[in-house]
Enzyme design. Structure first.
Site, mmCIF file in Angstrom:
data_model
loop_
_atom_site.group_PDB
_atom_site.id
_atom_site.type_symbol
_atom_site.label_atom_id
_atom_site.label_comp_id
_atom_site.label_asym_id
_atom_site.label_seq_id
_atom_site.Cartn_x
_atom_site.Cartn_y
_atom_site.Cartn_z
ATOM 1 N N GLU A 162 0.856 -1.292 -0.055
ATOM 2 C CA GLU A 162 -0.043 -0.109 -0.006
ATOM 3 C C GLU A 162 0.870 1.217 -0.052
ATOM 4 O O GLU A 162 0.721 2.112 -0.646
ATOM 5 C CB GLU A 162 -0.893 -0.001 1.290
ATOM 6 C CG GLU A 162 -1.750 -1.054 1.096
ATOM 7 C CD GLU A 162 -2.900 -1.110 -0.198
ATOM 8 O OE1 GLU A 162 -3.406 0.002 -0.665
ATOM 9 O OE2 GLU A 162 -3.109 -2.188 -0.715
ATOM 10 N N TRP A 212 1.591 1.775 -3.310
ATOM 11 C CA TRP A 212 0.586 2.520 -4.254
ATOM 12 C C TRP A 212 0.738 4.268 -3.760
ATOM 13 O O TRP A 212 0.730 4.988 -4.971
ATOM 14 C CB TRP A 212 -0.780 2.253 -3.686
ATOM 15 C CG TRP A 212 -1.428 1.103 -4.387
ATOM 16 C CD1 TRP A 212 -1.454 -0.404 -3.938
ATOM 17 C CD2 TRP A 212 -1.987 1.060 -5.648
ATOM 18 N NE1 TRP A 212 -1.831 -1.207 -4.967
ATOM 19 C CE2 TRP A 212 -2.156 -0.337 -6.073
ATOM 20 C CE3 TRP A 212 -2.231 2.023 -6.841
ATOM 21 C CZ2 TRP A 212 -2.778 -0.614 -7.255
ATOM 22 C CZ3 TRP A 212 -2.882 1.734 -7.955
ATOM 23 C CH2 TRP A 212 -2.993 0.530 -8.270
ATOM 24 N N TRP A 226 -20.382 12.601 -19.175
ATOM 25 C CA TRP A 226 -20.764 13.027 -17.778
ATOM 26 C C TRP A 226 -21.906 13.639 -17.361
ATOM 27 O O TRP A 226 -22.184 14.678 -18.318
ATOM 28 C CB TRP A 226 -19.651 13.722 -16.683
ATOM 29 C CG TRP A 226 -18.124 13.168 -16.741
ATOM 30 C CD1 TRP A 226 -16.973 13.616 -17.322
ATOM 31 C CD2 TRP A 226 -17.632 11.780 -16.318
ATOM 32 N NE1 TRP A 226 -15.991 12.579 -17.519
ATOM 33 C CE2 TRP A 226 -16.404 11.589 -16.710
ATOM 34 C CE3 TRP A 226 -18.414 10.982 -15.649
ATOM 35 C CZ2 TRP A 226 -15.595 10.636 -16.311
ATOM 36 C CZ3 TRP A 226 -17.657 9.835 -15.169
ATOM 37 C CH2 TRP A 226 -16.325 9.365 -15.523
ATOM 38 N N ASN A 257 -10.585 3.252 3.357
ATOM 39 C CA ASN A 257 -10.206 3.254 1.872
ATOM 40 C C ASN A 257 -11.715 2.342 1.117
ATOM 41 O O ASN A 257 -11.920 2.709 0.125
ATOM 42 C CB ASN A 257 -8.844 2.244 1.774
ATOM 43 C CG ASN A 257 -8.764 2.114 0.099
ATOM 44 O OD1 ASN A 257 -8.736 3.032 -0.526
ATOM 45 N ND2 ASN A 257 -8.686 0.844 0.022
ATOM 46 N N TRP A 304 -15.746 12.726 -12.412
ATOM 47 C CA TRP A 304 -14.659 12.266 -11.266
ATOM 48 C C TRP A 304 -14.311 13.735 -10.500
ATOM 49 O O TRP A 304 -13.810 13.654 -9.198
ATOM 50 C CB TRP A 304 -13.782 11.439 -11.497
ATOM 51 C CG TRP A 304 -12.715 11.849 -12.568
ATOM 52 C CD1 TRP A 304 -12.891 11.525 -13.905
ATOM 53 C CD2 TRP A 304 -11.508 12.667 -12.403
ATOM 54 N NE1 TRP A 304 -11.818 12.188 -14.745
ATOM 55 C CE2 TRP A 304 -11.135 12.837 -13.676
ATOM 56 C CE3 TRP A 304 -11.064 13.076 -11.215
ATOM 57 C CZ2 TRP A 304 -9.855 13.388 -13.853
ATOM 58 C CZ3 TRP A 304 -9.818 13.987 -11.657
ATOM 59 C CH2 TRP A 304 -9.284 13.969 -12.842
ATOM 60 N N TRP A 328 -9.294 8.679 -7.594
ATOM 61 C CA TRP A 328 -10.511 9.119 -8.327
ATOM 62 C C TRP A 328 -10.594 8.579 -9.851
ATOM 63 O O TRP A 328 -11.540 8.000 -10.415
ATOM 64 C CB TRP A 328 -10.755 10.675 -8.333
ATOM 65 C CG TRP A 328 -11.418 10.866 -7.043
ATOM 66 C CD1 TRP A 328 -10.898 11.417 -5.907
ATOM 67 C CD2 TRP A 328 -12.921 10.923 -6.671
ATOM 68 N NE1 TRP A 328 -11.707 11.638 -4.818
ATOM 69 C CE2 TRP A 328 -13.017 11.096 -5.379
ATOM 70 C CE3 TRP A 328 -13.920 10.392 -7.590
ATOM 71 C CZ2 TRP A 328 -14.358 11.201 -4.684
ATOM 72 C CZ3 TRP A 328 -15.258 10.350 -6.984
ATOM 73 C CH2 TRP A 328 -15.321 10.805 -5.573
HETATM 74 P P1 FAD Z 1 -3.320 1.989 5.197
HETATM 75 O O1 FAD Z 1 -4.169 0.884 4.674
HETATM 76 O O2 FAD Z 1 -2.767 2.022 6.698
HETATM 77 O O3 FAD Z 1 -2.086 2.203 4.073
HETATM 78 C C1 FAD Z 1 -0.804 2.688 4.493
HETATM 79 C C2 FAD Z 1 -0.308 3.965 3.506
HETATM 80 O O4 FAD Z 1 -0.408 3.534 2.267
HETATM 81 C C3 FAD Z 1 -1.426 4.967 3.667
HETATM 82 O O5 FAD Z 1 -1.293 5.729 4.892
HETATM 83 C C4 FAD Z 1 -1.323 5.595 2.429
HETATM 84 O O6 FAD Z 1 -0.090 6.750 2.479
HETATM 85 C C5 FAD Z 1 -1.085 4.549 1.664
HETATM 86 N N1 FAD Z 1 -2.098 4.149 0.684
HETATM 87 C C6 FAD Z 1 -3.003 3.075 1.045
HETATM 88 N N2 FAD Z 1 -3.859 2.922 -0.025
HETATM 89 C C7 FAD Z 1 -3.293 3.870 -1.042
HETATM 90 C C8 FAD Z 1 -3.871 4.099 -2.170
HETATM 91 N N3 FAD Z 1 -4.872 3.451 -2.833
HETATM 92 N N4 FAD Z 1 -3.381 5.008 -2.898
HETATM 93 C C9 FAD Z 1 -2.342 5.685 -2.565
HETATM 94 N N5 FAD Z 1 -1.736 5.551 -1.247
HETATM 95 C C10 FAD Z 1 -2.400 4.587 -0.497
HETATM 96 N N6 FAD Z 1 -4.673 8.321 0.180
HETATM 97 C C11 FAD Z 1 -4.457 9.772 0.492
HETATM 98 O O7 FAD Z 1 -3.087 9.352 1.374
HETATM 99 N N7 FAD Z 1 -4.491 10.767 0.162
HETATM 100 C C12 FAD Z 1 -5.797 11.158 -0.708
HETATM 101 O O8 FAD Z 1 -6.162 12.204 -0.993
HETATM 102 C C13 FAD Z 1 -6.466 10.038 -1.022
HETATM 103 N N8 FAD Z 1 -7.617 10.108 -1.909
HETATM 104 C C14 FAD Z 1 -8.364 8.706 -2.105
HETATM 105 C C15 FAD Z 1 -9.446 8.992 -2.992
HETATM 106 C C16 FAD Z 1 -10.255 7.936 -3.102
HETATM 107 C C17 FAD Z 1 -11.469 8.132 -4.315
HETATM 108 C C18 FAD Z 1 -9.802 6.722 -2.908
HETATM 109 C C19 FAD Z 1 -10.646 5.392 -3.241
HETATM 110 C C20 FAD Z 1 -8.550 6.535 -2.258
HETATM 111 C C21 FAD Z 1 -7.946 7.480 -1.829
HETATM 112 N N9 FAD Z 1 -6.656 7.439 -1.118
HETATM 113 C C22 FAD Z 1 -6.065 8.643 -0.639
HETATM 114 C C23 FAD Z 1 -6.260 6.052 -0.837
HETATM 115 C C24 FAD Z 1 -6.570 5.202 0.570
HETATM 116 O O9 FAD Z 1 -7.954 5.408 0.816
HETATM 117 C C25 FAD Z 1 -5.982 6.076 1.839
HETATM 118 O O10 FAD Z 1 -4.578 6.307 1.545
HETATM 119 C C26 FAD Z 1 -6.318 5.071 3.075
HETATM 120 O O11 FAD Z 1 -7.373 4.881 3.028
HETATM 121 C C27 FAD Z 1 -5.466 5.937 4.161
HETATM 122 O O12 FAD Z 1 -5.756 5.223 5.244
HETATM 123 P P2 FAD Z 1 -4.463 4.443 6.107
HETATM 124 O O13 FAD Z 1 -3.684 5.585 6.536
HETATM 125 O O14 FAD Z 1 -5.049 3.841 7.156
HETATM 126 O O15 FAD Z 1 -4.098 3.473 5.019
#
Ligand code: FAD
Length: 475
Positions: free
Chosen positions: A282, A285, A313, A349, A367, A390
């Site tokens: 993650e 990502w 859209w 997420n 979006w 997005w």
């Molecule tokens: P954990 O599951 O603990 O993951 C650890 C770290 O990995 C996160 O803190 C984050 O830095 C990174 N990460 C995890 N999933 C993703 C992902 N899909 N994309 C990029 N990095 C990821 N994340 C953001 O940090 N900022 C945003 O503005 C953002 N906008 C989002 C918009 C949409 C529509 C969606 C579907 C996802 C978005 N995310 C965003 C990704 C993800 O939802 C969050 O990073 C995650 O929910 C953060 O919670 P956590 O720190 O507990 O994640």
């Protein structure tokens, strides 16, 4: 001040920490009187203004950073304005001979940094920049053909194959005092009006978060000592704390990804367990999103796949958009997520994916409408991750979700919040619905203390979306 009178400046940006901060460590090692500077730059061309939730976070993070610097014999100087002007002015005031910063990766920010570096070079100031906020800098990861990656799995494989992740640096033990005379010339943080007033909507954020380096460190330890062991399944369940919640801390650089990486290696020196490996990917990502933004600077405004410029859209009425924003679509999984976002500045997420899919697929909204709302309301709103995700949901992005993947909010909640605890926490109107009825409240009959009927019919809106995507494919 040393006898020559020359001083240094370290310019902090998305790296609001003392730990593993190479720019700060180098400046401290040089030993010259040191100004630690943060600039609120809302004027340089192209810089995206922060949203409301990140402004709130920034206020508290700067407060925490200021206190940490004072404990080390330094202080944080706050200035506001176009960064180039601020730096020039400050360099003249302090007779700066050295300038340090950690690199940023969005185009407008890179452009500012390049201009400052060029100016410094022409004025006898040594400017040095460092890698601190990404494990793999975007230009260092290249396909066999020499181009950027478009698909996550080979990108991450390439990162892990070639990239040695360096060890994090310890926080400097002490910091050189600032040059005399600059302290008084800083702004008062309150004068930046980063906190909301009339109304102050930040109570739920304050109850949920602890911005700053100490809060980040605690989150990391709590997560690695607990939910990390079961992350593979726990991460999908919005009703439990199964994820790290490190995202806003990473967004503001209160914890370094190198520190996170090192802590994992330290805890699992022999072999990283599979669940923790999923967590690490993650983080991958996050790196991939920055890779995409670096090579597609307009990711927040332009479709990554240009054919989507032709997509039909629908423009939503303000009622429909507000129903989504305020969590009144009549679909509990979407609504609980949108209310969690509004109350706490964060959404799980899995629910982000479902709520975003509902907006762009069931309502067929562009979006960018949703991206803008998340930008304003998420404490982790990130210039790369927000638009990349997005576009992933909308299918217009790189390595995107296939267009026919339309999250069904009822199936999602039955699967990932089977007991309905997450739904009931955020939707008090449903508190009394027992058992599985909470997933489909419209079937309960009778009044639901004001909870709305479904905004759209799921099968019909799904069909409409599939047809629109098919027309794009055929055109
Ligand atoms: P954990 O599951 O603990 O993951 C650890 C770290 O990995 C996160 O803190 C984050 O830095 C990174 N990460 C995890 N999933 C993703 C992902 N899909 N994309 C990029 N990095 C990821 N994340 C953001 O940090 N900022 C945003 O503005 C953002 N906008 C989002 C918009 C949409 C529509 C969606 C579907 C996802 C978005 N995310 C965003 C990704 C993800 O939802 C969050 O990073 C995650 O929910 C953060 O919670 P956590 O720190 O507990 O994640």
């Amino acid at each position: 001040m040393e006898s020559s009178g020359v001083t240094s400046i370290v310019w902090l940006r998305d790296d609001l920490r003392l730990d593993d901060n190479p720019a700060l460590a180098e400046a401290a090692a040089l030993g010259l009187p040191l100004t630690v500077l943060f600039i609120l730059d809302e004027e340089s061309e192209g810089i995206r203004p922060l949203g409301g939730a990140t402004r709130w976070w920034l206020h508290h993070s700067l407060t925490s950073l200021g206190a940490a610097l004072e404990a080390k014999g330094s202080r944080l100087l706050l200035r506001r304005g176009p960064a180039q002007d601020v730096i020039r002015q400050l360099a003249a005031e302090t007779n700066a001979g050295h300038l340090f910063w950690n690199r940023r990766y969005s185009l407008p920010e890179r452009t500012v940094d390049a201009a400052v570096k060029a100016w410094a070079g022409g004025n006898g100031i040594e400017a040095a920049s460092y890698q601190a906020n990404l494990l793999f800098e975007p230009w260092t990861v290249r396909t066999g053909a020499g181009g950027p990656y478009k698909v996550f799995t080979p990108f991450w494989r390439a990162c892990l194959a070639d990239g040695e992740v360096r060890d994090p640096l310890d926080a400097p033990r002490n910091l050189p005092a600032p040059p005399e005379g600059t302290g008084a010339a800083g702004d008062d943080l309150g004068s930046w009006h980063l906190l909301p007033t009339s109304p102050d909507w930040s109570g739920g954020l304050a109850d949920t978060w602890d911005p700053g380096e100490d809060g980040a460190q605690r989150r990391l330890e709590d997560f690695l000592g607990g939910p990390a062991a079961d992350y593979g399944t726990g991460r999908n369940v919005p009703g439990v704390e199964g994820t790290s919640r490190l995202s806003p801390h990473l967004r503001f650089g209160e914890v370094s990804p190198f520190r996170v990486w090192r802590e994992i290696r330290g805890r699992f020196p022999r072999e990283v367990p599979a669940d923790v490996g999923i967590f690490r990917s993650e983080l991958g990502w996050r790196e991939f999103c920055w890779h995409l933004l670096y090579t597609n600077p307009e990711l927040a405004t332009r479709n990554y796949r240009p054919e989507f410029d032709r997509f039909e859209w629908q423009s939503l009425g303000s009622d429909e958009l507000e129903a989504w924003q305020q969590g009144r679509t009549g679909y509990p999984f979407v609504d609980a997520g949108m209310r969690q976002l509004w109350q706490t500045g964060w959404m799980h997420n899995r629910v982000r994916m479902a709520a975003a899919s509902f907006l762009v697929k069931n309502l067929l909204a562009d979006w960018r409408t949703g991206e803008a709302w998340f930008w304003d309301t998420l404490v982790d709103a990130d210039a790369a991750s927000n638009p990349a995700n997005w576009q992933w949901v909308a299918a217009s992005g790189a390595d995107a979700s296939p267009y026919y993947r339309i999250f069904n909010p009822v199936t999602q909640s039955k699967k990932f919040d089977a007991a309905g605890s997450y739904l009931r926490r955020y939707i008090p109107e449903l508190a009394e619905l027992d058992g599985k009825g909470v997933h489909e409240p419209w079937k309960a009959g009778g009044e639901l203390r004001g909870y709305p009927a479904p905004l759209v019919d799921l099968p019909e809106s799904r069909e409409r979306a599939l047809e629109a995507y098919q027309r794009l494919k055929d055109s």
